[in-house]
Design an enzyme around this catalytic site. Sequence first.
Site, PDB file in Angstrom:
ATOM      1  N   GLY A  47     -70.664  -0.276   4.702  1.00 38.00           N
ATOM      2  CA  GLY A  47     -70.159   0.691   3.707  1.00 38.00           C
ATOM      3  C   GLY A  47     -69.345   1.763   4.412  1.00 38.00           C
ATOM      4  O   GLY A  47     -69.584   2.963   4.252  1.00 38.00           O
ATOM      5  N   SER A  49     -65.981   2.557   4.485  1.00 38.97           N
ATOM      6  CA  SER A  49     -64.592   2.912   4.160  1.00 38.97           C
ATOM      7  C   SER A  49     -64.420   4.252   3.457  1.00 38.97           C
ATOM      8  O   SER A  49     -63.301   4.749   3.343  1.00 38.97           O
ATOM      9  CB  SER A  49     -63.962   1.803   3.312  1.00 38.97           C
ATOM     10  N   GLY A  51     -66.550   8.171   2.037  1.00 38.08           N
ATOM     11  CA  GLY A  51     -67.708   9.061   1.981  1.00 38.08           C
ATOM     12  C   GLY A  51     -68.510   9.142   3.269  1.00 38.08           C
ATOM     13  O   GLY A  51     -67.957   9.286   4.377  1.00 38.08           O
ATOM     14  N   ASP A 110     -68.226  -8.745   0.567  1.00 39.61           N
ATOM     15  CA  ASP A 110     -69.450  -8.251  -0.063  1.00 39.61           C
ATOM     16  C   ASP A 110     -70.608  -8.193   0.942  1.00 39.61           C
ATOM     17  O   ASP A 110     -71.123  -9.231   1.369  1.00 39.61           O
ATOM     18  CB  ASP A 110     -69.796  -9.188  -1.231  1.00 39.61           C
ATOM     19  N   LEU A 138     -74.200   1.892   1.778  1.00 39.35           N
ATOM     20  CA  LEU A 138     -73.613   1.281   0.585  1.00 39.35           C
ATOM     21  C   LEU A 138     -73.896   2.133  -0.637  1.00 39.35           C
ATOM     22  O   LEU A 138     -74.989   2.650  -0.803  1.00 39.35           O
ATOM     23  CB  LEU A 138     -74.249  -0.086   0.317  1.00 39.35           C
ATOM     24  N   ALA A 139     -72.898   2.284  -1.484  1.00 38.15           N
ATOM     25  CA  ALA A 139     -73.135   2.811  -2.834  1.00 38.15           C
ATOM     26  C   ALA A 139     -72.421   1.834  -3.736  1.00 38.15           C
ATOM     27  O   ALA A 139     -71.191   1.818  -3.798  1.00 38.15           O
ATOM     28  CB  ALA A 139     -72.569   4.209  -2.972  1.00 38.15           C
ATOM     29  N   TYR A 233     -81.861  12.226 -11.218  1.00 36.62           N
ATOM     30  CA  TYR A 233     -81.661  11.603  -9.908  1.00 36.62           C
ATOM     31  C   TYR A 233     -82.992  11.220  -9.247  1.00 36.62           C
ATOM     32  O   TYR A 233     -83.417  10.079  -9.316  1.00 36.62           O
ATOM     33  CB  TYR A 233     -80.802  12.503  -8.988  1.00 36.62           C
TER      34      TYR A 233
HETATM   35  P1  NAD Z   1     -68.953   6.166  -1.450  1.00 39.85           P
HETATM   36  O1  NAD Z   1     -68.700   5.605  -2.800  1.00 39.85           O
HETATM   37  O2  NAD Z   1     -68.058   7.227  -0.931  1.00 39.85           O
HETATM   38  O3  NAD Z   1     -68.984   4.998  -0.345  1.00 39.85           O
HETATM   39  C1  NAD Z   1     -69.674   3.802  -0.556  1.00 39.85           C
HETATM   40  C2  NAD Z   1     -69.171   2.746   0.401  1.00 39.85           C
HETATM   41  O4  NAD Z   1     -69.826   1.513   0.136  1.00 39.85           O
HETATM   42  C3  NAD Z   1     -67.672   2.472   0.280  1.00 39.85           C
HETATM   43  O5  NAD Z   1     -67.129   2.345   1.567  1.00 39.85           O
HETATM   44  C4  NAD Z   1     -67.628   1.145  -0.451  1.00 39.85           C
HETATM   45  O6  NAD Z   1     -66.463   0.380  -0.202  1.00 39.85           O
HETATM   46  C5  NAD Z   1     -68.858   0.463   0.118  1.00 39.85           C
HETATM   47  N1  NAD Z   1     -69.327  -0.648  -0.691  1.00 39.85           N
HETATM   48  C6  NAD Z   1     -69.711  -0.639  -1.991  1.00 39.85           C
HETATM   49  N2  NAD Z   1     -70.124  -1.871  -2.369  1.00 39.85           N
HETATM   50  C7  NAD Z   1     -69.999  -2.665  -1.274  1.00 39.85           C
HETATM   51  C8  NAD Z   1     -70.281  -4.040  -1.010  1.00 39.85           C
HETATM   52  N3  NAD Z   1     -70.769  -4.844  -1.965  1.00 39.85           N
HETATM   53  N4  NAD Z   1     -70.026  -4.521   0.228  1.00 39.85           N
HETATM   54  C9  NAD Z   1     -69.509  -3.718   1.220  1.00 39.85           C
HETATM   55  N5  NAD Z   1     -69.248  -2.404   1.031  1.00 39.85           N
HETATM   56  C10 NAD Z   1     -69.494  -1.890  -0.205  1.00 39.85           C
HETATM   57  O7  NAD Z   1     -70.453   6.647  -1.484  1.00 39.85           O
HETATM   58  P2  NAD Z   1     -71.258   7.784  -0.695  1.00 39.85           P
HETATM   59  O8  NAD Z   1     -71.434   8.918  -1.624  1.00 39.85           O
HETATM   60  O9  NAD Z   1     -70.729   7.994   0.656  1.00 39.85           O
HETATM   61  O10 NAD Z   1     -72.672   7.064  -0.616  1.00 39.85           O
HETATM   62  C11 NAD Z   1     -73.168   6.425   0.544  1.00 39.85           C
HETATM   63  C12 NAD Z   1     -74.673   6.595   0.566  1.00 39.85           C
HETATM   64  O11 NAD Z   1     -74.963   7.999   0.670  1.00 39.85           O
HETATM   65  C13 NAD Z   1     -75.369   6.096  -0.701  1.00 39.85           C
HETATM   66  O12 NAD Z   1     -76.605   5.531  -0.355  1.00 39.85           O
HETATM   67  C14 NAD Z   1     -75.600   7.380  -1.486  1.00 39.85           C
HETATM   68  O13 NAD Z   1     -76.675   7.294  -2.384  1.00 39.85           O
HETATM   69  C15 NAD Z   1     -75.907   8.332  -0.336  1.00 39.85           C
HETATM   70  N6  NAD Z   1     -75.777   9.787  -0.659  1.00 39.85           N
HETATM   71  C16 NAD Z   1     -74.689  10.264  -1.304  1.00 39.85           C
HETATM   72  C17 NAD Z   1     -74.642  11.634  -1.612  1.00 39.85           C
HETATM   73  C18 NAD Z   1     -73.479  12.220  -2.358  1.00 39.85           C
HETATM   74  O14 NAD Z   1     -73.601  13.326  -2.898  1.00 39.85           O
HETATM   75  N7  NAD Z   1     -72.342  11.577  -2.383  1.00 39.85           N
HETATM   76  C19 NAD Z   1     -75.689  12.484  -1.237  1.00 39.85           C
HETATM   77  C20 NAD Z   1     -76.758  11.963  -0.531  1.00 39.85           C
HETATM   78  C21 NAD Z   1     -76.810  10.597  -0.249  1.00 39.85           C
END
Ligand code: NAD
Length: 391
Positions: A47, A49, A51, A110, A138-139, A233
Amino acid sequence: MIVKPKVRGFICTTAHPDGCKALVQSQIDYVKAQPHAKGFQKVLVIGASMGYGLASRITAAYSFGAATIGVIFDKPASGSRTASAGWYNTAAFEELAHADGLYAKTVNGDAYSKDIKDKVITLIKQDLGKVDLVVYSLAAPRRTMPDGTVYSSVLKTVGEPYTNKTIDLKNNTVSDITVAPASEEEINATVKVMGGEDWQDWVEALKAADAIEEDAVTVAYSYIGPAITHPMYADGSIGKAKDHLFATAQKMTAAPDGIRAYISVNKALVTQSSAAIPIVPLYISILYKVMKEQGVHEGCIEQMCRLFNTKLTKEQAVTDEPCRIRMDDLEMADSVQNAVNRLWTEIASGNLDTHADLAGYHADFYKLFGFGADGIDYEKDIAIDRAIAAV
Ligand code: NAD
């Protein structure tokens, strides 16, 4: 093409390659300017790419000089369609890392599939031998199982419906929203997608192939947040998945041939996935205002740089409970949460300017897709193709 943002609901269907590159460069510059601990050397980021995953990859590469393999699920440009932002981020990261003499390769597909796990493991064995850090970031909205069954995650409450304020970011109005409870089936599906099962599958597959060091560490990301967001949440369907993620970290650590596994509870930030959660974007806009005023605001790169240089180094992990690291320490400080609560009770459509940092929220949202970067001419006609080296 002259690339402009086209926002549909919670996402932008276009992305700007030069803007994405400038923003990846600014994350790299930030990391380069920070003090560095001795860290991990061969890092797999699942994951990678956008965040937190992208910030983890940049931190590993530029804090420790680590070789990184990223797993992404992104689309290249095609015809007049731009690539996804994650594609452009990855192309930019690879280009910049290679120019700095760093190993960086990416597998696009995937991450839940066996096919992609096999491909990544072959690449690790061929180029790195073994990895010493696995970041699981991953999200995803859904997970397809080997037999074709598709599980979809939902953002709902558990048990009772929950009503609170939310913001409509299309017209910046505050109104009440009632979030419905998830069915048992929806909760189970959300745990399948966002819980720890696939994380553990990755670690087991790496172990079985002898592609992970014995003293390796793995980390996945979670969120807890304040009481106003809990029904939505931490106590909601996604929270059940995060409980499972935490239990998986404990299970993987306790296993006889286990490796140290952690969840890092991160700060709430504008990312593609958090934008889709009811109630949370309004909370984030208030949080941004308060944390910026108090001088303690951080974005993904500041959070990940602090995580890997101070709380999850090769030698130690700073935990509040076994297997749990808190990066939400600044967000959850009383001074921040008391101020957020005061603003939350008063906030309405008429006082958004004084009670929330909507400009900051919108700016971060557009930046996710490469818009609003300093020094980029968004009126310029540009080529939209960018390459990621084939693996
Ligand atoms: P994001 O959407 O910015 O990034 C998610 C990444 O997962 C992307 O690079 C996407 O391409 C990849 N992805 C999704 N489905 C995929 C698949 N099937 N195969 C390969 N790659 C895949 O999300 P984020 O906010 O950075 O979240 C990442 C983690 O951090 C999650 O577990 C989320 O719950 C956690 N988190 C997020 C926050 C927030 O506020 N954003 C806070 C705390 C924790």
